[in-house]
Design an enzyme around this catalytic site. Structure first.
Site, mmCIF file in Angstrom:
data_model
loop_
_atom_site.group_PDB
_atom_site.id
_atom_site.type_symbol
_atom_site.label_atom_id
_atom_site.label_comp_id
_atom_site.label_asym_id
_atom_site.label_seq_id
_atom_site.Cartn_x
_atom_site.Cartn_y
_atom_site.Cartn_z
ATOM 1 N N SER A 245 -36.618 -1.661 -9.598
ATOM 2 C CA SER A 245 -37.014 -0.406 -9.339
ATOM 3 C C SER A 245 -36.753 -0.235 -8.289
ATOM 4 O O SER A 245 -36.462 0.251 -7.490
ATOM 5 C CB SER A 245 -38.473 -0.566 -10.944
ATOM 6 O OG SER A 245 -38.991 0.150 -10.799
ATOM 7 N N ASN A 246 -38.135 0.338 -7.740
ATOM 8 C CA ASN A 246 -38.467 0.679 -6.629
ATOM 9 C C ASN A 246 -37.500 -0.390 -5.218
ATOM 10 O O ASN A 246 -37.182 -0.171 -4.516
ATOM 11 C CB ASN A 246 -40.311 0.586 -5.712
ATOM 12 C CG ASN A 246 -41.031 1.926 -5.706
ATOM 13 O OD1 ASN A 246 -39.853 3.356 -6.439
ATOM 14 N ND2 ASN A 246 -41.858 2.031 -6.156
#
Length: 584
Positions: A245-246
């Site tokens: 994800s991030n």
């Protein structure tokens, strides 16, 4: 050994053996999946209790530990891993606030296969946010694992008592010691300040630098942990950057900044990534989704998908109202709900949204995550503090009746361990950005959207901050693997991974790319009845990629230019079976 110059605190070293290991803090798989690890004194938990609960929360927030998910039997595991931790605050040039760096060193570190996995946290989580990916794979393998919270995390600052979080996770007041996040002074009624959103640093632009500093910290602490084996360098230690994800976006940022061959390989799962002129940044399509998806999901084509309808089979009233609102102000044609919903659907299709992404994004929409994300990210990009967030948004503490009230000591004390890094939750609410109309959130969402599409100074500032987070090309010989769920409705592949991979290939790079069928963004959501039946977890494919990276780096297995994507099949209502994953 000398500490890196970018550290701004002393190093905190702790030992973790017996009933307090590195991977699960002694909880094991059953404990990680169970009730929250208790505090002996809720108002004054010890650093060890906070650490244990932070590790548990990070596991449960990312991995599918549900009884049908197969973790620990079909894939993965949580063995006991004794060892040491080294933790400090670090700061990148130009930032006002630090980020955490933490190294976990297993006692059985393999000196013949020197391996360091560097793992930025997923989402907006704290420093243990990637433990279920990097820790679960690397620590049992004999690798050290270096983490960074990348300027995010739940080091919330409460103006009511002017307190924040110190290095050991416990709370302290401004001026007593160095804090994870210490914003500028404000009135006691200014609410809660969140590091990623209110630091005025635009931390996303520095995620790659955070990862590089975490790698350098890891090498320095390995020198300290094993002085007879020192020095540990990128030349004698294979450094693998891994994130999801991030965190996946952060390792790709770091890969683009690594001109000194620091990294031996990179594995990015479902990355939040964009390059200049390639794909669409999250803020663009998330503000679009927040406005238009509620109406588009009212079409009959989404009636049978998880979260596509209310439990009684009806269309949720908020989705009906959104269609009516957009029609009333001239943005949607159609005299009927069906016609308006179809028009919203076609608009999103024209912007690159696929049916699959919209269907899975019904969950994101139902949980109101679009508004939560874009309100916070707008503040981060606009570089605002807690009291001047865009469109009147702000974070406040609330009581059990959802009314504004000061947080009690026990609530504050648990924030660092329990918080996701982006409220609401844990006694904190997102307020503002609403009016008294029948569709109260639309006005605030339109304001947030205008910060991407508008011409004002605020919009220019937001776009400049987003542009600063764009990735650069990695070096041509870097083994790099991107894995993404085909059904990701939060970070659709069409906007991030696919244009990024195409960009790399057009410039002579040869990344591996798996677009895994029936996988989506939140493995942790697979424990929700109905939702898990339609999907498979993405985590096991990340473990496979890391295992293949190991084989290439240490066993001279050639790095392929292509590798067929496994053809997974949905789990269904029963337990996950290995053949459903089609793992190589």
């Amino acid at each position: 050994m000398a500490c890196p110059e970018f550290l701004v605190s002393d190093v905190r070293a702790t030992e973790h053996r017996g009933l307090d290991d590195l991977l699960s803090a002694g909880l094991g798989l059953a404990g990680l999946a169970g009730a929250p690890s208790p505090f002996a004194d809720a108002a004054r938990p010890s650093p060890a209790e906070l650490r244990r609960r932070a590790i548990q929360t990070s596991w449960k927030g990312i991995a599918d530990l549900g009884p049908l998910g197969g973790y620990g039997t079909v894939y993965g595991g949580v063995p006991d891993v004794p060892g040491r931790e080294y933790q400090a605050f670090a700061r990148v040039p130009g930032a006002s606030q630090p980020h955490r760096v933490l190294l976990q060193v297993p006692d059985h570190l393999d000196p013949t296969h020197r391996c360091l996995v560097v793992a930025p946290s997923s989402g907006s989580r704290g420093v243990y946010g990637a433990i279920s990916l990097a820790g679960a794979w690397g620590l049992p393998k004999g690798c050290a694992v270096a983490y960074t919270d990348k300027g995010t995390g739940a080091g919330y600052f409460d103006y009511a008592d002017d307190s924040g979080v110190q290095l050991d996770g416990t709370r302290a007041r401004r001026g007593e010691t160095m804090l994870e996040f210490e914003p500028e002074p404000a009135a006691t009624d200014a609410g809660v300040a969140v590091k990623q959103m209110n630091s005025r640093d635009n931390p996303e632009a520095d995620w790659g630098r955070d990862v590089i500093q975490a790698a350098q910290f890891g090498l320095a602490m390995l020198d300290r942990a094993f002085p007879m084996l020192a020095p540990f360098t990128a030349q004698n230690t294979k450094i693998i950057a891994a994130g999801l994800s991030n965190g996946g976006g952060a390792v790709l940022q770091a890969a683009g900044l690594d001109d000194g061959q620091l990294f031996a390989g990179v594995v990015a799962l479902e990355p939040n990534v964009h390059a200049a002129g390639q794909g669409r940044p999250l803020y663009d399509y998330a503000t679009e989704a927040a406005i238009w998806l509620p109406c588009a999901l009212a079409t009959s084509r989404f009636a049978a998908v998880p979260f596509g309808r209310a439990p009684d089979g009806s269309i949720p009233p908020a989705r009906i109202q959104r269609c009516a609102s957009l029609h009333a102000d001239g943005r949607l044609p159609g005299a009927t709900l069906a016609a308006q919903a179809d028009a919203a659907y076609e608009r999103l299709r024209a912007q690159g949204w696929t049916d699959l992404a919209m269907a899975t994004a019904a969950s994101t929409t139902s949980f109101d995550l679009w508004r939560v994300i874009v309100a916070g990210y707008a503040s981060s990009y606009a570089r605002t503090g807690a009291a001047d967030m865009p469109c009147g948004f702000h974070y406040v503490t609330i009581d059990r009746n959802n009314q504004p009230a000061p947080a009690d000591a026990a609530t504050r004390a648990a924030w660092w361990a329990d918080g996701s890094g982006i409220p609401p939750g844990n006694g904190i609410a997102l307020r503002g950005g609403m009016d008294h109309s029948d569709d109260p959130t639309l006005a605030g969402l339109d304001g947030l959207r205008n910060l991407w599409t508008g011409d004002g100074g605020g919009a220019r500032d937001v776009r400049a901050s987003i542009a600063a987070s764009a990735v650069q090309l990695p070096r041509a010989d870097l083994p790099l693997w991107v894995l993404h769920g085909a059904g990701d409705g939060l970070l659709p592949t069409a906007f991030g991974s696919e244009p990024y991979v195409a960009w790399l290939r057009s410039d002579g790079r040869a990344p591996l790319y798996w677009r895994v069928p029936h996988a989506q963004h939140f493995d942790a959501f697979l424990a929700v009845p109905g939702f898990g039946a339609a999907h498979v977890p993405l985590m096991p494919y990340g473990y496979v990629a890391l295992e293949r990276m190991w084989a290439h780096l240490f066993e001279q297995v050639s790095w392929p230019r292509d590798l067929p994507t496994p053809q997974a099949t949905p789990r269904g209502e029963g337990m996950l079976r290995r053949e459903m994953l089609d793992l190589p």
